[in-house]
Design an enzyme around this catalytic site. Structure first.
Site, PDB file in Angstrom:
ATOM      1  N   SER A  92      45.894   2.444   0.368  1.00 37.57           N
ATOM      2  CA  SER A  92      46.754   3.935  -0.242  1.00 37.57           C
ATOM      3  C   SER A  92      47.872   3.255   0.542  1.00 37.57           C
ATOM      4  O   SER A  92      48.099   2.116   1.387  1.00 37.57           O
ATOM      5  CB  SER A  92      46.085   5.382   0.880  1.00 37.57           C
ATOM      6  OG  SER A  92      47.170   6.039   0.369  1.00 37.57           O
ATOM      7  N   TYR A 100      45.594  11.564   7.287  1.00 38.84           N
ATOM      8  CA  TYR A 100      44.898  10.425   6.294  1.00 38.84           C
ATOM      9  C   TYR A 100      45.189   9.544   6.483  1.00 38.84           C
ATOM     10  O   TYR A 100      44.293   7.735   6.012  1.00 38.84           O
ATOM     11  CB  TYR A 100      45.251  11.659   5.476  1.00 38.84           C
ATOM     12  CG  TYR A 100      44.778  10.458   4.313  1.00 38.84           C
ATOM     13  CD1 TYR A 100      43.505  10.138   3.768  1.00 38.84           C
ATOM     14  CD2 TYR A 100      45.913  10.153   3.765  1.00 38.84           C
ATOM     15  CE1 TYR A 100      43.423   9.225   2.718  1.00 38.84           C
ATOM     16  CE2 TYR A 100      45.701   9.715   2.230  1.00 38.84           C
ATOM     17  CZ  TYR A 100      44.836   9.208   1.410  1.00 38.84           C
ATOM     18  OH  TYR A 100      44.031   8.624   0.639  1.00 38.84           O
TER      19      TYR A 100
HETATM   20  N1  NAP Z   1      45.897  10.418  -4.790  1.00 40.31           N
HETATM   21  C1  NAP Z   1      46.371  10.227  -4.417  1.00 40.31           C
HETATM   22  O1  NAP Z   1      47.664  10.219  -4.054  1.00 40.31           O
HETATM   23  C2  NAP Z   1      46.268   8.778  -3.206  1.00 40.31           C
HETATM   24  C3  NAP Z   1      46.440   7.981  -3.404  1.00 40.31           C
HETATM   25  C4  NAP Z   1      46.095   6.836  -2.358  1.00 40.31           C
HETATM   26  C5  NAP Z   1      44.859   7.014  -2.404  1.00 40.31           C
HETATM   27  N2  NAP Z   1      44.192   7.608  -2.822  1.00 40.31           N
HETATM   28  C6  NAP Z   1      42.512   6.634  -2.243  1.00 40.31           C
HETATM   29  O2  NAP Z   1      41.902   7.787  -3.411  1.00 40.31           O
HETATM   30  C7  NAP Z   1      40.716   8.062  -3.974  1.00 40.31           C
HETATM   31  C8  NAP Z   1      40.261   8.906  -4.618  1.00 40.31           C
HETATM   32  O3  NAP Z   1      41.241   9.281  -4.743  1.00 40.31           O
HETATM   33  P1  NAP Z   1      40.932  10.679  -6.138  1.00 40.31           P
HETATM   34  O4  NAP Z   1      42.697  10.909  -5.794  1.00 40.31           O
HETATM   35  O5  NAP Z   1      41.185   9.830  -6.865  1.00 40.31           O
HETATM   36  O6  NAP Z   1      41.008  12.060  -5.358  1.00 40.31           O
HETATM   37  P2  NAP Z   1      39.821  12.920  -6.418  1.00 40.31           P
HETATM   38  O7  NAP Z   1      39.854  13.035  -7.433  1.00 40.31           O
HETATM   39  O8  NAP Z   1      39.535  14.281  -4.836  1.00 40.31           O
HETATM   40  O9  NAP Z   1      38.330  12.020  -5.953  1.00 40.31           O
HETATM   41  C9  NAP Z   1      37.759  11.538  -4.615  1.00 40.31           C
HETATM   42  C10 NAP Z   1      36.044  11.144  -4.930  1.00 40.31           C
HETATM   43  O10 NAP Z   1      36.049  11.515  -3.699  1.00 40.31           O
HETATM   44  C11 NAP Z   1      34.531  11.865  -3.933  1.00 40.31           C
HETATM   45  N3  NAP Z   1      33.894  12.325  -2.312  1.00 40.31           N
HETATM   46  C12 NAP Z   1      34.428  13.055  -1.665  1.00 40.31           C
HETATM   47  N4  NAP Z   1      33.712  12.523  -0.464  1.00 40.31           N
HETATM   48  C13 NAP Z   1      32.631  11.965  -1.074  1.00 40.31           C
HETATM   49  C14 NAP Z   1      31.319  11.919  -0.112  1.00 40.31           C
HETATM   50  N5  NAP Z   1      31.081  12.202   1.612  1.00 40.31           N
HETATM   51  N6  NAP Z   1      30.480  10.773  -0.337  1.00 40.31           N
HETATM   52  C15 NAP Z   1      30.549  10.710  -1.885  1.00 40.31           C
HETATM   53  N7  NAP Z   1      31.732  11.012  -2.072  1.00 40.31           N
HETATM   54  C16 NAP Z   1      33.048  11.816  -2.059  1.00 40.31           C
HETATM   55  C17 NAP Z   1      34.073  12.572  -4.435  1.00 40.31           C
HETATM   56  O11 NAP Z   1      33.423  13.594  -5.580  1.00 40.31           O
HETATM   57  P3  NAP Z   1      31.885  14.575  -4.906  1.00 40.31           P
HETATM   58  O12 NAP Z   1      33.326  15.432  -4.097  1.00 40.31           O
HETATM   59  O13 NAP Z   1      31.741  14.958  -5.716  1.00 40.31           O
HETATM   60  O14 NAP Z   1      31.289  13.940  -3.797  1.00 40.31           O
HETATM   61  C18 NAP Z   1      35.049  12.525  -5.420  1.00 40.31           C
HETATM   62  O15 NAP Z   1      34.740  11.564  -6.887  1.00 40.31           O
HETATM   63  C19 NAP Z   1      40.660   8.211  -2.558  1.00 40.31           C
HETATM   64  O16 NAP Z   1      39.325   7.610  -0.956  1.00 40.31           O
HETATM   65  C20 NAP Z   1      41.601   9.350  -1.996  1.00 40.31           C
HETATM   66  O17 NAP Z   1      41.966   8.715  -0.197  1.00 40.31           O
HETATM   67  C21 NAP Z   1      44.249   8.570  -3.503  1.00 40.31           C
END
Ligand code: NAP
Length: 234
Positions: free
Chosen positions: A142, A154
Site C-alpha cells: 500500500s 494497518y
Molecule cells: N482499497 C484501498 O484503498 C487499498 C489501498 C492499499 C492497499 N489495499 C490492500 O488491497 C488488498 C485488497 O483489498 P481491497 O481494497 O480489494 O478490499 P476488499 O474488497 O475488502 O477485499 C479484501 C479481500 O481480502 C479477503 N480476506 C480478508 N481476510 C481474509 C482471510 N483471513 N483469508 C482469506 N482472504 C481474506 C477478503 O475475502 P473474504 O472476506 O471472502 O475472505 C477479500 O476478498 C488488501 O491487502 C488491502 O490492504 C487496499
C-alpha cells in the site's frame, strides 16, 4: 518447466472474492490466464468462477490465509486441477481505524495475522511451485506501506508486507522467480465502509498494474508499482 502457452498460465489470487482481487481475476481472465480464486467467502468465489467460465478456467477454493493447511491446499488445488502454477498474488488483507486506542486487541490480532502472517504463509506455500515454473510472486502492500500514517497499525502491517517483498526477492534471487510489490493509494472497494473521498482509484486501475507486471518478459522484474489517485497528496 517450459514456457507455457498464454492460455495455459495459472494465477492464484488470495482475497479474490472482492475489490482488487476480484478485479484482477477478471482482468487476468481477459488476458487468457487460468485462475485459482482464494478467499473465505466461497459463495462469492463460486459466482466469480461461473462468470469467468467455470472451474476449468477459474477454480474457487475456500481459504483463510491465516491457516497453513488451507494455504497449502490452495496451491495443491492449482497443481492438481491445472498442473502448474505460474503466478501468485498475495492480496488478502483489511484495514482498521487509526489511533492506538481504537479497535479491539482481538481485531488487531486478526488484522496482523491476515495482512502479515497470511502473506508470509502464501509465499511459503507457493515457493516450490513457483520455483518449478520460474514464476512470479506479487504482494499487495500500500501507499501506507511506504509512508507511516499517524496512529495506523494497518500502515505498520503494510510496511511489513513491503519488507517481505524485498526480503523474498533477495531470498529468491537465482531461482528465476520475480517479485512485485503493488502499492495502491485509496481505491474504491469494500475495504472502506464508505468511500472517504471523491476521485479515488477504481479496483480495475490496480488490476491493470498487476497485468502490466505480469506481462513483462522473464528477464524483467517490475519491483514495485506505487499508484495514487491524482488527487491524493499523502
Ligand atoms: N482499497 C484501498 O484503498 C487499498 C489501498 C492499499 C492497499 N489495499 C490492500 O488491497 C488488498 C485488497 O483489498 P481491497 O481494497 O480489494 O478490499 P476488499 O474488497 O475488502 O477485499 C479484501 C479481500 O481480502 C479477503 N480476506 C480478508 N481476510 C481474509 C482471510 N483471513 N483469508 C482469506 N482472504 C481474506 C477478503 O475475502 P473474504 O472476506 O471472502 O475472505 C477479500 O476478498 C488488501 O491487502 C488491502 O490492504 C487496499
Amino acid at each position: 518447466m517450459s514456457e507455457p502457452a498464454t492460455d495455459d498460465r495459472v494465477l492464484l489470487i488470495t482475497g479474490a472474492s472482492s475489490g482488487i482481487g476480484a478485479a484482477t481475476a477478471r482482468a487476468a481472465a481477459r488476458e487468457g490466464w487460468r485462475l485459482v480464486l482464494a478467499a473465505r467467502s466461497i459463495d462469492r468465489l463460486s459466482e466469480l468462477s461461473k462468470e469467468l467460465g467455470g472451474a476449468g478456467r477459474a477454480l474457487a477454493v475456500q481459504c483463510d490465509v491465516c491457516e497453513w493447511d488451507q494455504q497449502q491446499a490452495a496451491v495443491a488445488a492449482a497443481l492438481s486441477e491445472f498442473g502448474r502454477l505460474d503466478a501468485v498474488f498475495a492480496n488478502a488483507g483489511f484495514g482498521a481505524k487509526r489511533g492506538f486506542l481504537n479497535e479491539t486487541p482481538e481485531f488487531w490480532r486478526e488484522m496482523i495475522l491476515t495482512n502479515v502472517y497470511g502473506a508470509a504463509l502464501t509465499i511459503r506455500a507457493s515457493i516450490p511451485a513457483l520455483t518449478e515454473s520460474r514464476g512470479h510472486l506479487l504482494l499487495t502492500s500500500s501507499v501506507a506501506g511506504r509512508r507511516v500514517l499517524p496512529g495506523s497499525l494497518y500502515s505498520c502491517t503494510k510496511h511489513a508486507v513491503t519488507a517481505m517483498g524485498e526480503a523474498a526477492r533477495a531470498d529468491l534471487d537465482g531461482t528465476g522467480i520475480r517479485v512485485t510489490l503493488i502499492e495502491p493509494g485509496m481505491t474504491d472497494t469494500p475495504f472502506f465502509d464508505s468511500p472517504p473521498s471523491d476521485g479515488m482509484l477504481q479496483d480495475d486501475d490496480i488490476a491493470r498494474a498487476v497485468i502490466y507486471a505480469l506481462s513483462q518478459p522473464p528477464h524483467v522484474d517490475v519491483n514495485e508499482i506505487l499508484i495514487r489517485p491524482t488527487a491524493q497528496s499523502g
